[in-house]
Design an enzyme around this catalytic site. Structure first.
Site, PDB file in Angstrom:
ATOM      1  N   HIS A   4       0.842  -1.214   0.000  1.00  0.00           N
ATOM      2  CA  HIS A   4       0.000   0.000   0.000  1.00  0.00           C
ATOM      3  C   HIS A   4       0.875   1.262   0.000  1.00  0.00           C
ATOM      4  O   HIS A   4       2.033   1.217  -0.372  1.00  0.00           O
ATOM      5  CB  HIS A   4      -0.984  -0.043   1.171  1.00  0.00           C
ATOM      6  N   GLU A  57      -2.351   0.223   7.814  1.00  0.00           N
ATOM      7  CA  GLU A  57      -1.491  -0.804   7.224  1.00  0.00           C
ATOM      8  C   GLU A  57      -0.307  -0.210   6.476  1.00  0.00           C
ATOM      9  O   GLU A  57       0.826  -0.697   6.584  1.00  0.00           O
ATOM     10  CB  GLU A  57      -2.305  -1.705   6.292  1.00  0.00           C
ATOM     11  N   HIS A 111       2.606  -7.246   4.202  1.00  0.00           N
ATOM     12  CA  HIS A 111       1.230  -6.791   4.412  1.00  0.00           C
ATOM     13  C   HIS A 111       0.762  -7.190   5.806  1.00  0.00           C
ATOM     14  O   HIS A 111       1.388  -8.020   6.484  1.00  0.00           O
ATOM     15  CB  HIS A 111       0.284  -7.407   3.366  1.00  0.00           C
ATOM     16  N   GLU A 125       1.630 -11.966   5.009  1.00  0.00           N
ATOM     17  CA  GLU A 125       0.620 -11.304   5.840  1.00  0.00           C
ATOM     18  C   GLU A 125       1.081 -11.536   7.275  1.00  0.00           C
ATOM     19  O   GLU A 125       0.969 -12.636   7.812  1.00  0.00           O
ATOM     20  CB  GLU A 125      -0.763 -11.907   5.608  1.00  0.00           C
TER      21      GLU A 125
END
Length: 428
Positions: free
Chosen positions: A259, A274, A327, A392
């Site tokens: 992101h 995030e 992430h 993740e």
């Protein structure tokens, strides 16, 4: 006060002694032998410098100098570059591993004990004499003379044209590693590009000039390709095996903080965003990997938007040995805070070993639940030409995970886990 003075005096002698021993060790390291399967030769003493050529396992290199744990070496074609000292081993000077030169002086050429006109003259050579060269530096040439190391002025000798690293009969084909590789009109970077070749293209070798292979292009023209951008085969019926990085210290790693900019990603109940969490974690990982000697590239180093396409392309641009996208996950039902832990994703089967190696280290280093490795259809994995995984590292929808991901200790644990996972991956 006397004790303090005595301590400083003793410490000073120890430091001086260590310096002398280091100098002696360096002086004895006239030649080194390559330990890695393929070793990059760089333009300067560090992984941030460009790769100018490559040498292969068991090749003998002549040492000119040492800087920051890097050896400056002279290659068989007379050019010099830097190699990582931890990927070579010292060997005794051997006449078979050095180059030959011819004395061109009209009169006698002084052979000196050191690279200086003020040093002791050990003897003289005359025009036409053959000498064995071990290194060259700052206008002086180190030679073997009457069983010892000596020096002569480089202006009065001529290096003989070196033999190729392997005979033409053994170097049958070359295989291009990366798309857009330049095929040039002559053996050097200053020559014009006459054709661009894609990864996997195979050419027969017509000749060798220094660090360049002479080939015939698809249009029938004579061309040259640098030996550090191709892999070599010993058979015309088989393509060359691709060189494999065997040490994290010689690897290029792209770290992708997920992101950024107008794409904030998920948000935790306590306000964690995030895009900010991934960037902080990425910087911690980069720092840890750089400490090991790896070359690290971040797809972003600030709060900016970077397209998925550009992220994947960066791995290809730098011919990365691994691409790792970071992430933090989240579940749609914010009330379900029981879902937590980290997951490692890969898309291509060939990247499963990378995913499993990193995931095993995450399981060992992190106290949170490990959810294993899974196949994931993510753009940065699917469209990536380089080995790639997506991590993740926790759930923002979990208050437990959110608290952990905001601590420096967690980031350091993640960095250590990725370091250990990559180290194991490259060793295997």
């Amino acid at each position: 006060m006397k004790n303090k003075f005595l301590f400083i005096t003793v410490l000073s002698f120890l430091l001086i002694g260590a310096g002398i021993l280091s100098t002696i060790a360096m002086a004895n390291a006239n030649t080194v032998q390559v330990k890695a399967e393929v070793l990059n030769v760089r333009s300067g003493p560090g992984l941030a410098f460009d790769v100018t050529s490559q040498v292969r396992k068991n090749e003998i290199l002549n040492v000119i100098d040492e800087e920051n744990k890097w050896y400056k070496v002279r290659l068989e074609n007379g050019q010099s570059g830097y190699v990582a000292s931890w990927l070579v081993k010292n060997v005794d000077v051997s006449a078979s591993s050095n180059s030959l030169a011819t004395v061109t002086s009209d009169g006698s050429l002084n052979v000196r004990s050191k690279a200086s006109t003020n040093s002791t003259i050990l003897g003289t050579l005359k025009g036409g004499d053959q000498i064995t060269v071990t290194s060259q530096s700052n206008g002086w040439t180190q030679i073997q003379y009457q069983g010892q190391s000596a020096w002569v002025n480089s202006a009065y000798i001529k290096m003989q044209e070196s033999a190729t690293k392997e005979s033409k009969s053994n170097l049958q084909t070359v295989t291009i590693r990366s798309n857009g590789t330049n095929i040039r009109s002559g053996p050097g970077r200053n020559n014009n590009t006459i054709e661009k070749a894609d990864s996997g293209t195979v050419y027969n070798i017509d000749g060798v000039q220094g660090d360049w292979y002479q080939i015939t292009t698809s249009s029938g023209a004579q061309g040259y390709v640098a030996n550090w951008v191709v892999d070599v085969s010993t058979s015309k019926t088989e393509s060359a095996p691709k060189s494999k990085t065997t040490s994290l210290a010689e690897a290029t790693i792209v770290i992708d903080p997920g992101h950024g900019g107008n794409d904030p990603g998920a948000k935790g109940q306590n306000g964690t965003v995030e895009k900010k969490a991934t960037l902080k974690t990425a910087k911690a990982v980069a720092k840890r990997l750089e400490q090991s000697g790896a070359k690290v590239i971040l797809t972003r180093d600030s709060d900016e938007y970077v397209s998925l396409k550009d992220r994947a392309r960066k791995a290809e641009k730098y011919n990365a040995d691994a691409f790792i996208s970071l992430h933090f996950d989240s579940v749609e039902d914010a009330s379900d805070a029981s879902v937590n832990g980290q997951t490692t994703y890969y898309y291509k089967n060939k990247d499963q070993s990378l995913a499993e190696s990193i995931n095993a280290s995450l399981a060992s280093n992190l106290t949170s639940k490990n959810r294993g490795t899974r196949s994931g259809d993510f753009y940065v994995l699917r469209e990536n030409t380089q080995p790639s995984v997506l991590l993740e590292l926790g759930y923002l929808s979990s208050s437990i995970d959110e608290e952990k991901m905001n601590s420096n200790g967690f980031r350091e644990d993640v960095a250590d886990a990725i370091f250990e996972g990559l180290s194991g991956y490259f060793k295997n």
